[in-house]
Design an enzyme around this catalytic site. Structure first.
Site, PDB file in Angstrom:
ATOM      1  N   HIS A  77      38.085  43.060  45.355  1.00  0.00           N
ATOM      2  CA  HIS A  77      37.887  43.047  46.811  1.00  0.00           C
ATOM      3  C   HIS A  77      38.771  44.100  47.480  1.00  0.00           C
ATOM      4  O   HIS A  77      39.476  43.827  48.463  1.00  0.00           O
ATOM      5  CB  HIS A  77      38.144  41.655  47.380  1.00  0.00           C
ATOM      6  CG  HIS A  77      37.164  40.629  46.887  1.00  0.00           C
ATOM      7  ND1 HIS A  77      35.966  40.392  47.520  1.00  0.00           N
ATOM      8  CD2 HIS A  77      37.178  39.829  45.794  1.00  0.00           C
ATOM      9  CE1 HIS A  77      35.286  39.467  46.847  1.00  0.00           C
ATOM     10  NE2 HIS A  77      36.009  39.112  45.789  1.00  0.00           N
ATOM     11  N   TYR A 120      45.641  37.245  40.013  1.00  0.00           N
ATOM     12  CA  TYR A 120      46.029  37.652  41.365  1.00  0.00           C
ATOM     13  C   TYR A 120      47.492  38.083  41.410  1.00  0.00           C
ATOM     14  O   TYR A 120      47.866  39.017  42.122  1.00  0.00           O
ATOM     15  CB  TYR A 120      45.805  36.506  42.350  1.00  0.00           C
ATOM     16  CG  TYR A 120      44.377  36.268  42.762  1.00  0.00           C
ATOM     17  CD1 TYR A 120      43.313  36.614  41.934  1.00  0.00           C
ATOM     18  CD2 TYR A 120      44.075  35.678  43.978  1.00  0.00           C
ATOM     19  CE1 TYR A 120      42.000  36.365  42.307  1.00  0.00           C
ATOM     20  CE2 TYR A 120      42.760  35.429  44.372  1.00  0.00           C
ATOM     21  CZ  TYR A 120      41.734  35.780  43.530  1.00  0.00           C
ATOM     22  OH  TYR A 120      40.434  35.546  43.911  1.00  0.00           O
TER      23      TYR A 120
END
Length: 324
Positions: free
Chosen positions: A47, A313
């Protein structure tokens, strides 16, 4: 007599292929994202292209009555948000037929945080980390800069869990605006009631502006960077609002496979309204939107994709902060 080393080698040949393949690691995913999207230092590995926004969430009175967590206090809970395109390319065109994302960090009245991370597809791209990593590797571009379509098709044929998301994307147009898409939480969570019962839930954010996709002509003609502009233009008319819809699962509904949808007839409840008031700026840039950051009253299902998100992440976040 068979020597021990030879016996071990022969035994390994009898093992299933999956048993001989090392389990996917966080670094494997970072490497796969780079192989797919190229090297883009200092940006999110997934993203990469997106826009910050700010808003608030207010729980419905019924949710406040039923659920114990601070997210359901009924107060206006500030939110830092980020709308985004899928993938690791910060220059990907906005008309690409791929998922869009909406992530949020809620600052709760007791000082704790609650994160969500969503996609515009109702299911995830694979059932577990190993299957998803294999899909990413199958999609790696060749010398001409494009994936080998036959290789990808063969992988999907051998791994049917990777087909539902692709089929949904092929039959649904990309969103006309970040404000005209439904965003799905994908994973299964457990939500505690005021009576101490844990309910199995999935959820989605439903746009009050209603869903609207790009037409075929718009997909061909839309500029590369229209989504952030359309969101800003819409916000000049007033807040963009989403109804937060909680879906309640039954015992037979999966809590460990985000590639499998639940039956459409499951009961739902509007638990509140998420309002977006402005977009732009960099307030969301330092936030690592890990959906395993949950406030009191929430707990995770048995989903290995959800569990893998935290370490992936974290690696991406650390590399981004250090300019990698």
């Amino acid at each position: 007599m068979i020597r021990p080393t030879l016996a071990l080698a022969l035994a390994s040949l009898s093992l299933p292929l999956a048993a001989q393949t090392p389990a996917a690691t966080p670094i494997d995913f970072i490497d796969a994202f780079r192989a797919l999207s190229g090297e883009h230092k200092g940006v999110r590995k997934g993203h990469a292209k997106g826009v910050c926004a700010e808003g608030e969430f207010v729980a419905s009175e019924l949710a406040h009555q039923r659920f114990a967590g601070p997210l359901f206090s009924g107060q206006a809970i500030p939110a830092q948000l980020r709308f985004s395109m899928a993938g690791g390319n910060p220059h990907v065109p906005d008309n690409t037929r791929s998922p869009r994302g909406l992530a949020a960090q809620f600052q709760l009245p007791d000082g704790s945080l609650h994160h969500i991370a969503t996609l515009t597809t109702p299911v995830f791209g694979a059932k577990d980390p190993d299957s998803f990593l294999g899909l990413l590797r199958a999609q790696r571009p060749g010398p001409e800069g494009k994936p080998d379509a036959e290789r990808v098709a063969a992988y999907r044929a051998a791994h049917p869990d990777t087909r539902p998301q692709a089929e949904w994307l092929a039959s649904n147009p990309p969103p006309w605006s970040y404000a005209t898409a439904t965003y799905h939480g994908l994973h299964t969570f457990y939500l505690e009631t005021r009576q101490g019962e844990k309910r199995k839930v999935r959820w989605h954010l439903q746009p009050q502006d209603r869903e609207k996709g790009l037409s075929t002509a718009e997909m061909a003609e839309a500029p590369a960077d229209f989504l952030a502009q359309r969101l800003a233009e819409r916000l000049r008319q007033g807040p963009v609002r989403f109804d937060w819809i909680m879906v309640f699962g039954e015992a037979e509904d999966s809590d460990d496979d985000p590639s499998r949808p639940w039956p459409a007839a499951r009961p739902v409840l509007k638990i509140g309204t998420l309002s977006i008031r402005q977009s732009g700026g960099e307030a969301c840039t330092p936030i690592n939107f890990d959906p395993n950051v949950m406030s009191a009253g929430f707990s995770a299902g048995n989903d290995p994709i959800l569990r893998m998100r935290s370490p992936v992440y974290a690696v991406s976040f650390g590399q981004r902060l250090s300019g990698q």
